[in-house]
Scaffold this motif. Structure first.
Motif, mmCIF file in Angstrom:
data_model
loop_
_atom_site.group_PDB
_atom_site.id
_atom_site.type_symbol
_atom_site.label_atom_id
_atom_site.label_comp_id
_atom_site.label_asym_id
_atom_site.label_seq_id
_atom_site.Cartn_x
_atom_site.Cartn_y
_atom_site.Cartn_z
ATOM 1 N N PHE A 91 8.290 4.351 7.975
ATOM 2 C CA PHE A 91 7.514 3.113 7.881
ATOM 3 C C PHE A 91 8.421 1.932 7.587
ATOM 4 C CE2 PHE A 91 5.679 -0.087 5.089
ATOM 5 C CZ PHE A 91 4.618 -0.546 5.845
ATOM 6 N N ASN A 92 9.277 2.055 6.584
ATOM 7 C CA ASN A 92 10.153 0.948 6.208
ATOM 8 C C ASN A 92 11.108 0.586 7.333
ATOM 9 O OD1 ASN A 92 9.064 0.595 3.626
ATOM 10 N ND2 ASN A 92 10.408 2.130 2.727
ATOM 11 N N ARG A 93 11.614 1.599 8.029
ATOM 12 C CA ARG A 93 12.527 1.331 9.139
ATOM 13 C C ARG A 93 11.836 0.514 10.236
ATOM 14 N NH1 ARG A 93 12.904 6.386 11.866
ATOM 15 N NH2 ARG A 93 11.094 5.549 13.006
ATOM 16 N N ASP A 94 10.626 0.921 10.603
ATOM 17 C CA ASP A 94 9.929 0.231 11.687
ATOM 18 C C ASP A 94 9.373 -1.116 11.227
ATOM 19 O OD1 ASP A 94 10.480 2.363 13.341
ATOM 20 O OD2 ASP A 94 8.486 3.255 13.150
ATOM 21 N N TYR A 95 8.726 -1.125 10.052
ATOM 22 C CA TYR A 95 8.024 -2.331 9.618
ATOM 23 C C TYR A 95 8.992 -3.468 9.320
ATOM 24 C CZ TYR A 95 4.331 -5.085 7.424
ATOM 25 O OH TYR A 95 3.418 -6.075 7.126
ATOM 26 N N PHE A 96 10.106 -3.144 8.712
ATOM 27 C CA PHE A 96 11.062 -4.203 8.347
ATOM 28 C C PHE A 96 12.164 -4.379 9.378
ATOM 29 C CE2 PHE A 96 9.299 -2.873 4.208
ATOM 30 C CZ PHE A 96 8.783 -4.104 3.816
ATOM 31 N N LEU A 140 0.828 -1.204 0.000
ATOM 32 C CA LEU A 140 0.000 0.000 0.000
ATOM 33 C C LEU A 140 0.864 1.257 0.000
ATOM 34 C CD1 LEU A 140 -2.772 -0.959 2.613
ATOM 35 C CD2 LEU A 140 -2.657 -1.502 0.189
ATOM 36 N N VAL A 141 1.878 1.271 0.851
ATOM 37 C CA VAL A 141 2.743 2.451 0.931
ATOM 38 C C VAL A 141 3.460 2.683 -0.395
ATOM 39 C CG1 VAL A 141 4.730 3.474 2.111
ATOM 40 C CG2 VAL A 141 3.012 2.220 3.436
ATOM 41 N N GLY A 142 3.991 1.617 -0.984
ATOM 42 C CA GLY A 142 4.688 1.749 -2.255
ATOM 43 C C GLY A 142 3.773 2.168 -3.384
ATOM 44 N N ALA A 143 2.530 1.693 -3.374
ATOM 45 C CA ALA A 143 1.581 2.048 -4.427
ATOM 46 C C ALA A 143 1.098 3.489 -4.281
ATOM 47 C CB ALA A 143 0.400 1.088 -4.410
ATOM 48 N N VAL A 144 0.855 3.934 -3.048
ATOM 49 C CA VAL A 144 0.476 5.334 -2.835
ATOM 50 C C VAL A 144 1.594 6.258 -3.332
ATOM 51 C CG1 VAL A 144 0.070 7.094 -1.063
ATOM 52 C CG2 VAL A 144 -1.145 4.915 -0.958
ATOM 53 N N ALA A 145 2.844 5.876 -3.078
ATOM 54 C CA ALA A 145 3.979 6.674 -3.550
ATOM 55 C C ALA A 145 3.989 6.786 -5.065
ATOM 56 C CB ALA A 145 5.286 6.057 -3.070
ATOM 57 N N ALA A 148 0.537 12.657 6.023
ATOM 58 C CA ALA A 148 1.894 12.909 5.549
ATOM 59 C C ALA A 148 1.880 13.601 4.193
ATOM 60 C CB ALA A 148 2.668 11.594 5.475
ATOM 61 N N ILE A 149 0.983 13.171 3.289
ATOM 62 C CA ILE A 149 0.891 13.810 1.980
ATOM 63 C C ILE A 149 0.447 15.259 2.134
ATOM 64 C CG2 ILE A 149 -0.309 13.791 -0.246
ATOM 65 C CD1 ILE A 149 -0.603 10.695 0.173
ATOM 66 N N ALA A 150 -0.537 15.490 2.986
ATOM 67 C CA ALA A 150 -1.048 16.857 3.196
ATOM 68 C C ALA A 150 0.043 17.790 3.718
ATOM 69 C CB ALA A 150 -2.230 16.829 4.154
ATOM 70 N N LYS A 151 0.962 17.247 4.508
ATOM 71 C CA LYS A 151 2.052 18.049 5.075
ATOM 72 C C LYS A 151 3.275 18.118 4.168
ATOM 73 C CE LYS A 151 0.890 17.105 9.930
ATOM 74 N NZ LYS A 151 1.375 16.464 11.191
ATOM 75 N N GLY A 152 3.258 17.390 3.054
ATOM 76 C CA GLY A 152 4.425 17.343 2.186
ATOM 77 C C GLY A 152 5.561 16.539 2.779
ATOM 78 N N GLU A 153 5.215 15.543 3.606
ATOM 79 C CA GLU A 153 6.231 14.772 4.318
ATOM 80 C C GLU A 153 6.139 13.283 3.996
ATOM 81 O OE1 GLU A 153 5.371 15.679 8.388
ATOM 82 O OE2 GLU A 153 6.145 17.740 8.255
ATOM 83 N N PHE A 154 5.655 12.939 2.801
ATOM 84 C CA PHE A 154 5.433 11.528 2.513
ATOM 85 C C PHE A 154 6.736 10.742 2.418
ATOM 86 C CE2 PHE A 154 4.477 7.776 -0.057
ATOM 87 C CZ PHE A 154 3.422 7.262 0.662
ATOM 88 N N ALA A 155 7.771 11.316 1.856
ATOM 89 C CA ALA A 155 9.049 10.603 1.740
ATOM 90 C C ALA A 155 9.585 10.242 3.119
ATOM 91 C CB ALA A 155 10.067 11.446 0.977
ATOM 92 N N ALA A 156 9.472 11.169 4.071
ATOM 93 C CA ALA A 156 9.922 10.886 5.437
ATOM 94 C C ALA A 156 9.039 9.824 6.078
ATOM 95 C CB ALA A 156 9.902 12.161 6.272
ATOM 96 N N PHE A 157 7.723 9.907 5.829
ATOM 97 C CA PHE A 157 6.823 8.884 6.355
ATOM 98 C C PHE A 157 7.201 7.517 5.820
ATOM 99 C CE2 PHE A 157 3.316 6.055 5.451
ATOM 100 C CZ PHE A 157 2.737 5.892 6.692
ATOM 101 N N GLN A 158 7.458 7.434 4.526
ATOM 102 C CA GLN A 158 7.790 6.146 3.915
ATOM 103 C C GLN A 158 9.089 5.586 4.488
ATOM 104 O OE1 GLN A 158 8.017 6.258 -0.386
ATOM 105 N NE2 GLN A 158 7.754 4.045 -0.567
ATOM 106 N N ALA A 159 10.065 6.450 4.707
ATOM 107 C CA ALA A 159 11.332 5.998 5.284
ATOM 108 C C ALA A 159 11.127 5.487 6.703
ATOM 109 C CB ALA A 159 12.353 7.134 5.269
#
Length: 385
Positions: free
Chosen positions: A378-383, A259-264, A365-376
């Motif tokens: 997410f990946n750090r915590d999830y994996f 989901l995160v990768g597809a939203v990106a 995150a998208i509304a704040k313009g911070e999606f790249a940081a959110f994705q990073a």
């Protein structure tokens, strides 16, 4: 603005978008995840509990509801919303996926598909026109065009043949949808892009769909065994082949990282059986990756399923239940290992809640313009969890 269907994008961050779909039965915040209610139920959850997770829309399945309880019976009972007591929008799959998944029970022709019921072996014919009729009888808010979903690994010639058939069916679906004037006046119709993993074929499919004209556009033919890397390779170009001002729906996806990768990559809508099916089978999705609650290490673990989760199962709103916290991993481990129904209910409620929290956090995150940081993060915590 028509109250039938309107889509607006509120913010962009790279290719990621956040916005909302406005319909007569309510608004759908995007990116959106639709819990799957194949047979008029999101398994192991009551509709009010599904809504409480933050879900704005759910999915029902034309093929399964056609077989049981039957579309005409559903209409006599007041439609799918009344039948299952869900007053928000419902999207119904057209039955096209079963063209692939039940290939041993069907015969495919230009006219449509003849199925043998997996329930009792009875014969049924599903065409674009009949699919539109069934979805009209169900009272669907978002109707999906009837298509053929080719299996993973088909060759170029077969992929092209299948895509061309789906585009002819898409035109018949549009005509069939329009013939139900009263239903068409308060619902929406989405077309489905096909073309396997081929950029040229998907471009041709998108052009054909745009020429027909739809309220939204789905990306079909993925999540059929091709793997995440191949799926993302397609999503690097497929969403941008579709209209920018219409919602883009990736069908049948997926895992949280999907989901995160597809939203990106510009996708707005998703559905998948994974959170409910996994919940019933002992897998919980968490901010720190999935866990198997059956594992012996959880037998005396008094922590919540996910320490960062705010759902009722994890204790995030325990005050509303008159208790200080939710249920422990140890308790849910006991329920699941014992085969207790409550175990499946709690696991499913947590998983659906987790997915809705994930979508809400992506929208923020998208509304704040911070999606790249959110994705990073997410990946750090999830994996790494």
């Amino acid at each position: 603005m028509s109250n039938r269907f309107n889509f607006k994008i509120n913010a962009r961050d790279g290719k990621a978008r956040t916005g909302q779909i406005e319909m007569m039965r309510g608004n759908i915040q995007t990116p959106a995840f639709m819990p799957v209610g194949t047979a008029a139920t999101v398994k192991a959850m009551r509709p009010a509990e599904v809504a409480a997770t933050g879900a704005d829309i759910i999915l029902g399945n034309t093929y399964h509801l056609m077989l049981r309880p039957g579309a005409e019976r559903m209409a006599r009972l007041g439609g799918l919303h009344q039948f299952m007591k869900w007053d928000k929008p419902i999207l119904t799959d057209s039955g096209g996926y079963q063209v692939m998944s039940l290939s041993s029970l069907r015969k495919l022709t230009e006219e449509g598909v003849t199925f043998k019921s997996h329930i009792d072996g009875s014969k049924h014919v599903l065409t674009p026109e009949r699919s539109m009729e069934i979805q009209r009888l169900l009272g669907s808010d978002i109707v999906m065009a009837f298509d053929e979903c080719p299996p993973n690994g088909v060759d170029q010639k077969q992929a092209e043949k299948s895509m061309a058939l789906s585009m002819r069916w898409a035109k018949r679906s549009r005509d069939g949808f329009n013939s139900g004037e009263e239903h068409a006046a308060r619902s929406a119709l989405f077309g489905i892009q096909q073309g396997s993993l081929d950029e040229r074929l998907r471009g041709e499919s998108a052009a054909a769909l745009i020429d027909i004209g739809f309220d939204g556009y789905a990306i079909g033919g993925l999540a059929v065994g091709e793997g995440q890397e191949a799926m993302f390779n397609v999503l690097d170009f497929a969403p941008e082949q579709l209209p920018d001002d219409k919602p883009r729906y990736l069908m049948g996806v997926g895992k949280p990282d999907d989901l995160v990768g597809a939203v990106a990559r510009g996708v707005d809508m998703f559905d998948c059986v994974l959170p409910t099916r996994s919940g019933r089978n002992g897998q919980a999705f968490t901010h720190f990756g999935p866990i198997n609650i059956r594992n012996a290490k959880f037998a005396e673990d008094q922590g919540p399923l996910d320490e960062k989760c705010v759902c009722p199962v994890c204790g995030g709103d325990g005050s509303k239940q008159g208790m200080s916290s939710g249920w422990s991993r140890a308790y849910i481990h006991h329920l699941v290992r014992s085969g207790e129904i409550l175990g499946a209910m709690l696991m499913t409620q947590h998983n659906i809640s987790y997915y809705q929290i994930l979508m809400a956090n992506m929208r923020k995150a998208i509304a704040k313009g911070e999606f790249a940081a959110f994705q990073a993060d997410f990946n750090r915590d999830y994996f790494g969890g």
